[in-house]
Design a protein around this motif. Structure first.
Motif, short mmCIF file in Angstrom:
data_model
loop_
_atom_site.label_atom_id
_atom_site.label_comp_id
_atom_site.label_asym_id
_atom_site.label_seq_id
_atom_site.Cartn_x
_atom_site.Cartn_y
_atom_site.Cartn_z
N ASP A 2 0.83 -1.20 0.00
CA ASP A 2 0.00 0.00 0.00
C ASP A 2 0.87 1.25 0.00
N ASN A 4 0.41 3.99 1.45
CA ASN A 4 0.54 4.57 2.79
C ASN A 4 1.75 4.01 3.54
N ARG A 5 2.07 2.77 3.28
CA ARG A 5 3.24 2.19 3.96
C ARG A 5 4.53 2.87 3.51
N GLU A 7 4.82 5.88 2.01
CA GLU A 7 4.79 7.29 2.40
C GLU A 7 5.04 7.43 3.91
N GLY A 8 4.51 6.50 4.67
CA GLY A 8 4.72 6.52 6.12
C GLY A 8 6.19 6.33 6.47
N GLN A 44 0.66 6.45 9.53
CA GLN A 44 0.41 6.21 8.12
C GLN A 44 0.87 4.81 7.72
N SER A 45 1.99 4.38 8.23
CA SER A 45 2.47 3.03 7.94
C SER A 45 1.52 1.97 8.50
N GLY A 48 -1.41 1.65 6.19
CA GLY A 48 -1.02 0.89 5.02
C GLY A 48 -0.90 -0.60 5.30
#
Length: 58
Positions: A2, A4-5, A7-8, A44-45, A48
């Protein structure tokens, strides 16, 4: 994986860099900003990771 992972993870690295820079220079504001960004990255991670797990359990 994902988005989000990734970006996190990126936010965690940037946050850590800001935090260290703030500590080294004595800039408390930058240090706090880094801690906040690192926390956002961890959250955020986690989002994700949850999404990835949800996809694999379908």
């Amino acid at each position: 994986m994902d988005k989000n992972r990734t970006e996190g993870a990126k936010n965690q690295v940037k946050g850590t860099a800001k935090e260290v820079a703030g500590k080294v220079t004595g800039n408390t504001g930058k240090e706090v900003e880094g801690k906040v960004q690192k926390g956002v990255g961890k959250a955020q991670s986690a989002v994700g990771k949850s999404r990835d797990e949800a996809r694999t359990h379908r």
